[in-house]
Design a protein around this motif. Structure first.
Motif, short mmCIF file in Angstrom:
data_model
loop_
_atom_site.label_atom_id
_atom_site.label_comp_id
_atom_site.label_asym_id
_atom_site.label_seq_id
_atom_site.Cartn_x
_atom_site.Cartn_y
_atom_site.Cartn_z
N ALA A 218 0.77 -1.36 -0.01
CA ALA A 218 0.07 0.14 -0.02
C ALA A 218 0.81 1.34 0.07
CB ALA A 218 -0.82 -0.05 1.20
N LEU A 219 2.06 1.04 0.69
CA LEU A 219 2.91 2.28 0.74
C LEU A 219 3.66 2.49 -0.54
CD1 LEU A 219 4.23 4.61 2.54
CD2 LEU A 219 5.85 2.95 3.22
N GLU A 220 3.96 1.50 -1.16
CA GLU A 220 4.62 1.57 -2.51
C GLU A 220 3.67 2.19 -3.48
OE1 GLU A 220 7.09 -1.26 -5.22
OE2 GLU A 220 5.50 -2.20 -4.16
N ALA A 221 2.61 1.79 -3.45
CA ALA A 221 1.36 2.68 -4.31
C ALA A 221 1.12 3.88 -4.09
CB ALA A 221 0.16 1.80 -4.18
N LYS A 222 1.34 4.22 -2.98
CA LYS A 222 1.12 5.64 -2.59
C LYS A 222 2.09 6.58 -2.85
CE LYS A 222 -2.10 5.55 1.25
NZ LYS A 222 -3.31 6.41 0.39
N ILE A 223 3.41 6.08 -2.71
CA ILE A 223 4.77 6.63 -3.12
C ILE A 223 4.55 7.08 -4.61
CG2 ILE A 223 7.15 6.49 -3.66
CD1 ILE A 223 7.01 5.09 -0.81
N GLY A 224 4.10 5.81 -5.41
CA GLY A 224 3.83 6.02 -7.05
C GLY A 224 2.89 7.16 -7.28
N ASN A 225 1.90 7.30 -6.54
CA ASN A 225 0.86 8.29 -6.66
C ASN A 225 1.61 9.53 -6.39
OD1 ASN A 225 -0.91 6.50 -7.64
ND2 ASN A 225 -1.99 6.36 -5.55
N TRP A 226 2.10 9.69 -5.24
CA TRP A 226 2.80 11.00 -4.97
C TRP A 226 3.79 11.56 -5.79
CZ3 TRP A 226 7.86 12.65 -3.99
CH2 TRP A 226 8.03 13.83 -3.06
N ILE A 227 4.37 10.62 -6.56
CA ILE A 227 5.16 11.32 -7.81
C ILE A 227 4.47 11.80 -8.88
CG2 ILE A 227 6.82 10.44 -9.38
CD1 ILE A 227 8.14 8.46 -7.43
N HIS A 228 3.67 11.13 -9.03
CA HIS A 228 2.49 11.62 -10.02
C HIS A 228 1.69 12.82 -9.53
CE1 HIS A 228 0.39 10.79 -13.88
NE2 HIS A 228 -0.60 10.98 -13.32
#
Length: 373
Positions: A218-228
């Motif tokens: 879940a954290l990995e997905a949020k980091i990907g979203n944050w970059i976007h």
């Protein structure tokens, strides 16, 4: 003969004085007439014909200036008081009109519209916006260096046809000395809309404790979203807000930059707080990749952040972004040092008898290979 000449001269002088008096009276009467017409427009309010309303305010200012410089006129004080009172009421109505128009045409930008403003290479095809890859142990892909020169299409935050109108209203408020009222109205409306746009996109404030509680996937997905989200916020929303603010408040002087700073301050804080939370959270080998990705996006956006937030009043945003970049780099270095130390201290006694590569060796090679991708 001489008495006759004196009498003729006196009559001529009398006629000249009468002409001057009549002309002066005509000018004063014309000002009265202009004041009456301006008053009628102002009493009708700005809703019917805003352009005429603004012209009436300019006319009133002109009348005030005229009677202020003609104090010898017997009723000038009474006329001045009436005109100034009318002008004050007109400006209050303008404030309401400015607030109503700005509020009516300020709408949160839908995520789909923001996605359409991105270069084709950054538009997600499936899943959440930030998921640019499906490698389970690798995290979001690092941005291509060519993206630094990619073309972004600016979103329409306020319809272009409305901007000149808001500009004229703001200018009138500044001329009337109502800069602070203008500042508060603009800041409150636009900051709220910007925050709503980011919430619709999926931006949320998370602290170190929130991050620590999350499962890695879940954290990995949020980091990907944050970059976007960082790309969208800096290159589209913040840049767009800067342009709109410059167009509407160009007559407000230094107040314009302060207003932009306060419009964007909370939104920028929310975005950077997630990066800070990741950088401060417990270190682990798998986080190194996402730390590098986060550092890379901050490096990519650095020049844009420096440009958009160039004003003195925006110094806190610039410094916060720089601070996050440094912290991410430091945490990445410390994480790699932890990994190196863990490998050195590995006490496994597992022997490989069939000639295959040792599991630890394989793990280290894959780990380092990913770092160079």
């Amino acid at each position: 003969m001489r008495p006759t000449q004196i009498k003729t001269h006196s009559i001529r002088r009398a006629h000249e004085n009468i002409d001057k008096t009549l002309k002066a009276a005509e000018v004063i009467l014309a000002q009265f007439d202009l004041t009456r017409k301006a008053e009628a427009k102002i009493l009708r309010g700005p809703h019917e014909d805003l352009e005429s309303y603004l012209e009436a305010i300019d006319q009133l200012r002109s009348n005030v200036k005229f009677f202020s410089s003609n104090k010898s006129f017997k009723n000038s004080d009474g006329i001045l008081n009436h005109a100034n009172n009318l002008l004050a009421k007109a400006i209050l109505k303008l404030e309401d009109e400015f607030r109503n128009i700005l509020t009516s045409y300020s709408k949160p930008v839908e995520p789909d519209r923001l996605i359409d403003c991105l270069p084709n290479s950054l538009r997600p095809t499936q899943g959440s916006p930030g998921q640019q890859g499906d490698t389970p142990n690798r995290g979001p892909e690092r941005p291509n260096r060519s993206l630094e020169h990619a073309v972004y299409t600016a979103p329409t935050l306020i319809p272009p046809r409305v901007l000149p109108l808001l500009h004229d209203l703001a200018q009138q408020m500044v001329q009337a000395g109502h800069q602070q009222q203008l500042f508060r109205t603009y800041r409150d409306v636009r900051s709220s809309i910007l925050e709503q746009s980011l919430r619709k996109l999926g931006v949320e404030r998370l602290n170190k404790e929130d991050v620590q509680k999350m499962q890695w996937e879940a954290l990995e997905a949020k980091i990907g979203n944050w970059i976007h989200f960082m790309r969208i916020a800096v290159k589209l929303l913040f840049a767009g807000e800067k342009k709109v603010c410059d167009q509407i408040l160009d007559s407000a002087g230094p107040l314009k930059d302060q207003c932009f700073a306060e419009v964007t301050a909370n939104s920028m804080s929310v975005l950077l707080s997630f990066g800070e939370a990741i950088a401060k959270s417990k270190r682990s080998p798998e986080k190194l990749f996402v730390l590098l990705d986060m550092y890379e996006i901050m490096r990519e956006l650095d020049s844009e952040i420096q440009t958009v937030f160039e004003a003195k009043s925006c110094i806190e945003m610039r410094e916060a972004a720089k601070s996050l970049s440094k912290r991410l780099a430091q945490t990445a270095q410390e994480t790699f040092a932890d990994f190196e130390e863990a490998v050195e201290k590995d006490a496994t006694k597992t022997a490989v008898l069939d000639g295959t590569v040792h599991p630890l060796t394989s793990y280290v090679i894959n780990y380092v290979k990913f770092l160079f991708e």
